[in-house]
Design an enzyme around this catalytic site. Structure first.
Site, PDB file in Angstrom:
ATOM      1  N   ASP A  34      -6.800  -1.520  -4.795  1.00  0.00           N
ATOM      2  CA  ASP A  34      -8.161  -1.053  -3.714  1.00  0.00           C
ATOM      3  C   ASP A  34      -8.693  -0.681  -4.609  1.00  0.00           C
ATOM      4  O   ASP A  34     -10.218   0.010  -4.359  1.00  0.00           O
ATOM      5  CB  ASP A  34      -7.214  -0.722  -2.345  1.00  0.00           C
ATOM      6  CG  ASP A  34      -6.718  -0.907  -1.666  1.00  0.00           C
ATOM      7  OD1 ASP A  34      -7.058  -2.605  -1.504  1.00  0.00           O
ATOM      8  OD2 ASP A  34      -5.551  -1.151  -0.692  1.00  0.00           O
ATOM      9  N   ASP A  82       0.762  -1.272  -0.171  1.00  0.00           N
ATOM     10  CA  ASP A  82      -0.220   0.083  -0.142  1.00  0.00           C
ATOM     11  C   ASP A  82       0.642   1.170   0.215  1.00  0.00           C
ATOM     12  O   ASP A  82       2.266   1.116   0.242  1.00  0.00           O
ATOM     13  CB  ASP A  82      -0.870   0.062   1.164  1.00  0.00           C
ATOM     14  CG  ASP A  82      -2.124  -1.348   1.294  1.00  0.00           C
ATOM     15  OD1 ASP A  82      -2.661  -1.053  -0.103  1.00  0.00           O
ATOM     16  OD2 ASP A  82      -2.285  -1.314   1.811  1.00  0.00           O
TER      17      ASP A  82
END
Length: 191
Positions: free
Chosen positions: A164, A150
């Protein structure tokens, strides 16, 4: 006489009057399936996610965060074993199975797909699920337990990635399509 009716058409049929024949509400609409659109969108979302993660790991991991919009948005590389906000770090294998199940469900839905908006929505979901599943399978600490990369860090929010984002956008689009009554097969229902 029958030959003349075949050429001219009978005036009381919709085809003879130049109108389209009516479809029943339960019959799937005629036209092309949108499977190609689904897979093109999925490939695009997956490729963007994969390339961005490769760049983040190569250039940003183990370095100071990069400020994009002051302290409101930064690129900050982290490895996430869990779900959003880092919840469920002990359930990495379960998240892997959920991502695999989503991919199977989308593949099964593709057979009945005639709606362009649904093809885009499912393509985003598929590309995002594949992006995070790739991390879960191939990244450390091991197969089916890998940590997701991330890097998009808005102030006061969870750090996330492009997979995401694709999943969330696809999910929002599905909710909107459902509220409008549009089904994946292209039919519209009114409840």
């Amino acid at each position: 006489m029958a030959e003349a009716e075949r050429i001219i058409g009978t005036p009381d049929t919709p085809e003879a009057a130049g109108a389209e024949p009516e479809q029943s509400e339960t019959a799937p609409p005629r036209g092309k399936r949108r499977i190609a659109v689904l897979f093109v969108v999925a490939a695009f979302a997956y490729t963007l996610d994969l390339v961005s993660k490769l760049l983040v790991v190569a250039k940003l991991e183990h370095h100071a965060p990069i400020e994009v919009f002051g302290d409101w948005l930064e690129f900050h590389a982290i490895r996430n074993p869990g779900a959003a906000f880092g919840f469920g770090a002990a359930f990495t294998v379960i998240f892997t199975m959920i991502a695999a199940a989503v991919i199977v469900v989308i593949a099964r839905l593709a057979r009945k797909l005639y709606s362009l908006p649904w093809a885009i929505a499912l393509g985003l979901l598929l590309g995002g699920a594949l992006g995070n599943l790739t991390d879960r399978i191939f990244r450390a600490p091991g197969i089916f337990q890998g940590e997701v990369v991330d890097f998009i860090a808005p102030k006061g929010f969870a750090v996330f990635n492009l997979a995401d984002s694709a999943i969330v956008c696809g999910g929002i689009l599905i909710v909107l399509l459902s509220f409008r009554g549009l089904d994946p097969d292209g039919t519209v229902h009114k409840d």
